[in-house]
Design a protein around this motif. Sequence first.
Motif, PDB file in Angstrom:
ATOM      1  N   ALA A 384      27.665  45.906   0.937  1.00  0.00           N
ATOM      2  CA  ALA A 384      26.822  44.960   0.197  1.00  0.00           C
ATOM      3  C   ALA A 384      27.163  44.959  -1.289  1.00  0.00           C
ATOM      4  CB  ALA A 384      25.350  45.299   0.408  1.00  0.00           C
ATOM      5  N   ASP A 385      27.466  46.147  -1.859  1.00  0.00           N
ATOM      6  CA  ASP A 385      27.881  46.213  -3.259  1.00  0.00           C
ATOM      7  C   ASP A 385      29.186  45.443  -3.459  1.00  0.00           C
ATOM      8  OD1 ASP A 385      25.705  47.830  -3.744  1.00  0.00           O
ATOM      9  OD2 ASP A 385      26.844  49.704  -3.824  1.00  0.00           O
ATOM     10  N   ARG A 386      30.118  45.619  -2.539  1.00  0.00           N
ATOM     11  CA  ARG A 386      31.405  44.908  -2.634  1.00  0.00           C
ATOM     12  C   ARG A 386      31.184  43.396  -2.557  1.00  0.00           C
ATOM     13  NH1 ARG A 386      35.217  48.548   1.466  1.00  0.00           N
ATOM     14  NH2 ARG A 386      34.737  50.579   0.524  1.00  0.00           N
ATOM     15  N   ALA A 387      30.315  42.985  -1.645  1.00  0.00           N
ATOM     16  CA  ALA A 387      30.047  41.555  -1.491  1.00  0.00           C
ATOM     17  C   ALA A 387      29.414  40.980  -2.756  1.00  0.00           C
ATOM     18  CB  ALA A 387      29.139  41.320  -0.281  1.00  0.00           C
ATOM     19  N   THR A 388      28.583  41.779  -3.431  1.00  0.00           N
ATOM     20  CA  THR A 388      27.974  41.344  -4.689  1.00  0.00           C
ATOM     21  C   THR A 388      29.055  41.068  -5.726  1.00  0.00           C
ATOM     22  OG1 THR A 388      25.963  42.626  -4.249  1.00  0.00           O
ATOM     23  CG2 THR A 388      26.373  42.002  -6.527  1.00  0.00           C
ATOM     24  N   ILE A 389      30.041  41.971  -5.823  1.00  0.00           N
ATOM     25  CA  ILE A 389      31.137  41.797  -6.780  1.00  0.00           C
ATOM     26  C   ILE A 389      32.009  40.606  -6.388  1.00  0.00           C
ATOM     27  CG2 ILE A 389      33.230  42.863  -7.726  1.00  0.00           C
ATOM     28  CD1 ILE A 389      31.826  45.599  -7.290  1.00  0.00           C
ATOM     29  N   ALA A 390      32.323  40.497  -5.105  1.00  0.00           N
ATOM     30  CA  ALA A 390      33.156  39.383  -4.634  1.00  0.00           C
ATOM     31  C   ALA A 390      32.465  38.050  -4.849  1.00  0.00           C
ATOM     32  CB  ALA A 390      33.484  39.582  -3.150  1.00  0.00           C
ATOM     33  N   ASN A 391      31.153  38.037  -4.670  1.00  0.00           N
ATOM     34  CA  ASN A 391      30.375  36.804  -4.803  1.00  0.00           C
ATOM     35  C   ASN A 391      30.592  36.138  -6.153  1.00  0.00           C
ATOM     36  OD1 ASN A 391      27.683  35.590  -5.939  1.00  0.00           O
ATOM     37  ND2 ASN A 391      27.525  35.350  -3.717  1.00  0.00           N
ATOM     38  N   MET A 392      30.674  36.942  -7.220  1.00  0.00           N
ATOM     39  CA  MET A 392      30.729  36.369  -8.558  1.00  0.00           C
ATOM     40  C   MET A 392      32.152  36.093  -9.048  1.00  0.00           C
ATOM     41  SD  MET A 392      27.441  37.873 -10.665  1.00  0.00           S
ATOM     42  CE  MET A 392      27.739  36.771 -12.053  1.00  0.00           C
ATOM     43  N   SER A 393      33.103  35.987  -8.119  1.00  0.00           N
ATOM     44  CA  SER A 393      34.467  35.606  -8.505  1.00  0.00           C
ATOM     45  C   SER A 393      34.502  34.343  -9.360  1.00  0.00           C
ATOM     46  CB  SER A 393      35.342  35.411  -7.263  1.00  0.00           C
ATOM     47  OG  SER A 393      35.556  36.619  -6.597  1.00  0.00           O
ATOM     48  N   PRO A 394      33.723  33.301  -9.031  1.00  0.00           N
ATOM     49  CA  PRO A 394      33.766  32.103  -9.882  1.00  0.00           C
ATOM     50  C   PRO A 394      33.323  32.386 -11.310  1.00  0.00           C
ATOM     51  CG  PRO A 394      32.690  31.629  -7.788  1.00  0.00           C
ATOM     52  CD  PRO A 394      32.852  33.113  -7.854  1.00  0.00           C
ATOM     53  N   GLU A 395      32.385  33.337 -11.471  1.00  0.00           N
ATOM     54  CA  GLU A 395      31.900  33.643 -12.814  1.00  0.00           C
ATOM     55  C   GLU A 395      32.946  34.389 -13.632  1.00  0.00           C
ATOM     56  OE1 GLU A 395      29.185  31.760 -10.959  1.00  0.00           O
ATOM     57  OE2 GLU A 395      29.654  33.695 -10.054  1.00  0.00           O
ATOM     58  N   TYR A 396      33.784  35.209 -12.969  1.00  0.00           N
ATOM     59  CA  TYR A 396      34.859  35.814 -13.753  1.00  0.00           C
ATOM     60  C   TYR A 396      36.153  35.029 -13.669  1.00  0.00           C
ATOM     61  CZ  TYR A 396      35.178  38.828  -9.413  1.00  0.00           C
ATOM     62  OH  TYR A 396      35.225  39.332  -8.135  1.00  0.00           O
ATOM     63  N   GLY A 397      36.153  33.942 -12.914  1.00  0.00           N
ATOM     64  CA  GLY A 397      37.244  32.981 -12.978  1.00  0.00           C
ATOM     65  C   GLY A 397      38.342  33.133 -11.958  1.00  0.00           C
ATOM     66  N   ALA A 398      38.249  34.170 -11.102  1.00  0.00           N
ATOM     67  CA  ALA A 398      39.310  34.417 -10.130  1.00  0.00           C
ATOM     68  C   ALA A 398      39.133  33.550  -8.892  1.00  0.00           C
ATOM     69  CB  ALA A 398      39.319  35.887  -9.726  1.00  0.00           C
ATOM     70  N   THR A 399      40.244  33.302  -8.199  1.00  0.00           N
ATOM     71  CA  THR A 399      40.164  32.607  -6.908  1.00  0.00           C
ATOM     72  C   THR A 399      39.483  33.497  -5.886  1.00  0.00           C
ATOM     73  OG1 THR A 399      42.217  31.447  -7.427  1.00  0.00           O
ATOM     74  CG2 THR A 399      41.537  31.474  -5.120  1.00  0.00           C
ATOM     75  N   MET A 400      39.822  34.794  -5.887  1.00  0.00           N
ATOM     76  CA  MET A 400      39.206  35.764  -4.978  1.00  0.00           C
ATOM     77  C   MET A 400      38.972  37.078  -5.711  1.00  0.00           C
ATOM     78  SD  MET A 400      40.610  35.825  -1.066  1.00  0.00           S
ATOM     79  CE  MET A 400      42.178  36.607  -1.415  1.00  0.00           C
TER      80      MET A 400
END
Length: 989
Positions: A384-400
């Motif tokens: 769940a922690d990993r998914a939280t970080i992955a979720n905000m990819s658009p906010e840090y600008g990455a594709t993934m």
Amino acid sequence: MYKAASFGLLRSTPLRSSPSSLFKPLASSRISASLLGSRSLGFVRPLGVLSGSLRYSCGSNRRSSLGSVRAWIGEKPAVVDRFERKFATMAAENPFKGILTSLPKSGGGEFGKYFSLPALNDPRIDKLPYSIRILLESAIRNCDNFQVTKNDVEKIIDWENTAPKLVEIPFKPARVLLQDFTGVPAVVDLACMRDAMNKLGSDSNKINPLVPVDLVIDHSVQVDVAKSENAVQANMELEFKRNKERFAFLKWGSTAFRNMLVVPPGSGIVHQVNLEYLGRVVFNTEGLLYPDSVVGTDSHTTMIDGLGVAGWGVGGIEAEAVMLGQPMSMVLPGVVGFKLNGKLKNGVTATDLVLTVTQMLRKHGVVGKFVEFYGEGMGELSLADRATIANMSPEYGATMGFFPVDHVTLQYLKLTGRSDETVSMIESYLRANKMFVDYNEPQAERVYSSYLELNLASVEPCISGPKRPHDRVPLKEMKADWHACLDNKVGFKGFAVPKEVQDKVVKFDFDGQQAEIKHGSVVIAAITSCTNTSNPSVMLGAGLVAKKATMLGLQVKPWIKTSLAPGSGVVTKYLLQSGLQDYLNKQGFNIVGYGCTTCIGNSGDLHESVGAAISENDIVAAAVLSGNRNFEGRVHPLTRANYLASPPLVVAYALAGTVDIDFETEPIGVGKDGKNVYLRDIWPLSEEIAETVQSSVLPDMFKSTYEAITKGNPMWNNLTVPATSLYKWDSESTYIHEPPYFKDMTMSPPGPHSVKDAYCLLNFGDSITTDHISPAGSIHKDSPAARYLMERGVDRKDFNSYGSRRGNDEVMARGTFANIRLVNKLLHGEVGPKTVHIPTGEKLYVFDAAMKYKTEGHNTIVLAGAEYGSGSSRDWAAKGPMLLGVKAVIAKSFERIHRSNLVGMGIIPLCFKQGEDADSLGLTGHERYSIDLPTNISDIRPGQDVTVTTDNGKSFTCTVRFDTEVELAYFNHGGILPFVIRNLASSQN
């Protein structure tokens, strides 16, 4: 058509045929009953293999004549030559059939066959990032030397050398994910494309998804009713009342189109449902094993990256092309290696971590790149922690933001109800194909494009705001930062409130009791959004804060609008199991529904007295939410300050009633014993949270929840829809309207268009988001969209939101650039959805000005700064400007998905040269612009320079942001959808 129990969860049955050889080129249209990895959830989807004739009808048909190719490409010799060469080298079989390998079961027999990367015996593969290996496997499996060539495979294997050159590759995702705000226009487009096929004399049934499409209805529920035990039912009844026509349309789509699954309203948030239920990790299709991959019409599709599934957001129009068999054309990305070590300190949450990571990656610069996480610290992060970080990819600008599969992933799959057999297959396949990370074994060194490192112990509690997700503020600095924001000039970190009124207190009557607010007062506190509601540690942490506060005698002020919107029914189950939901209820955090409420602007109205106190006194009121987006004007029109925080901090700020507080030194309130209560008095220890998670989050909760959603709900099951393949458009409908995209379309492509003497419709600065371009929230009573609705007899109370009316182009064109917080330089500081009609000097709503230009026969362009189109992957942010007559956007830089959407709608994206922008070039927006673009498609190349001139003698050079040859083909056809239609219409069965 296949019906689940009570017509609840729907997927239509695809056309069946005899099985095809595994040695044929494998398109991602091959679908079987094992899509879900043989889940033991009591629900089976009978899916077959598409016929050979259909498999290639939506790509470029192998049996099409070169004459028909010329028909849909256009009579442009250079372009046709390129396609002729591809036809000449097409192979009848997959050239990599020799590495098709059996995957044995430990007890005998086999799981199936797979294309083995180790069998290539290429040492370069061992150094590839795991995320790139997924692209490689897809290219090998789909290699037909036409849509995907051996040269494409070599480019990916040689990633270390080719990625810096920005080479282009095709990618065929395994499936497509939709939510209803973006899903409705996608289904509208598909229905309209069927009509266009009919008009061109072709078979409309060629318009069918060739890959599994999952659509979760989660964006329509609003927080109309809060702080009530009946809130869920009351809000759902209002949701169905407002959206009955949209929901019926989606239900029709699930029966009219093959391979389309619709998850009914009230089931959860799309990304949590994807994580807990839809994500396959590994497909087993007709005995062929391959990695799950997905593109979605929501930018936070990246949440699934936390499960080791490659997924990211795309525009709706690009997703539609993928559904119809087109490979995605993408630039082979660089990969940032992000090493994690250490362990989070006691009391620090996953939300604090993701806000820290977001700030680091924004600073590093990761736009257009993959980020891959690795290191010893991975073992300290739950799925769940990993998914939280992955979720905000658009906010840090990455594709993934990708987390490769490891033991933590497998444990989560078992927790969420995937069968032991499925988990065994997943592990066996990924280990055999070198896609599994075992941190108990020595790690082979992988090569990354660049490197970052974070010691988890260095992360401290924080929030982000007041207007952007990456503006992180350490909690201990929040009070000082808030006062700086009050002082600063208007901007991302400023409100320009005069010193003499910063301490002003406004008293008002709230339901018969005395109330007061001031600058920084919290008026909305929402536990919401896919980012956090899928994470048991922060959700149960919020419950523990509420419990401790209640027991000490603290109470949230009644005029603060509090709400809790879980991402799935599982959250409700574990909150009840732990006994913490009662305490959340006592603080006003009753469950209001299962969907993306406040985070997307569906926060509902504030109490009339609160709204009046804010607007009449120009109060900078605050919202605190556990979301991922906090752009001004998004959360609520009256909350100018919006902060992203962990769910426990949302409760804490609700109790404090203000963001103007130093939690270290100032009390949250006074307890029942008369003593001051500080944040530290109600904040749970990490061990306490972990113990609660262990005892409260149980596998049976996931099984029972997802068995239940297959049955739908009474309101959904009672919707009746016609059993027709063509949609019967209702000209009186204000929700679903036939769009004009294919009006007067012929089989001949229109070719490229240059721009001559265009007026500037709008002149923007930096960070114009898709919320500014195409808002999803409420429809203002004086707006052109409101005029349109009232002219058709729609009462103001029934306006609903822009997001809910995305199936109606007339509403959405009028809603383009309708954000009340729009800052347009042509208005010299005035904020709002208006512009200047340059020839007359009139100040008009943007829609009215655009129509005036169109009536006069003038083209228009838009000037913009950096990060144009950031935010949600909103296709209407490209469709709307196209309908307004915008021919080009000239910006310092573009958000990845939005640039692609502009290309998909035939709008030219242009970038100023490095170091230049409209201001440095002396452009005011009052000029007329001509763009010297060749009219012959064969004379245009990806990324070439063009000259832009103005009528007052200025001239400057821009880069045309058509990034691939395929995008040039789209531009030649007037957009991606006309390209696909002509392709399909010209193909031979």
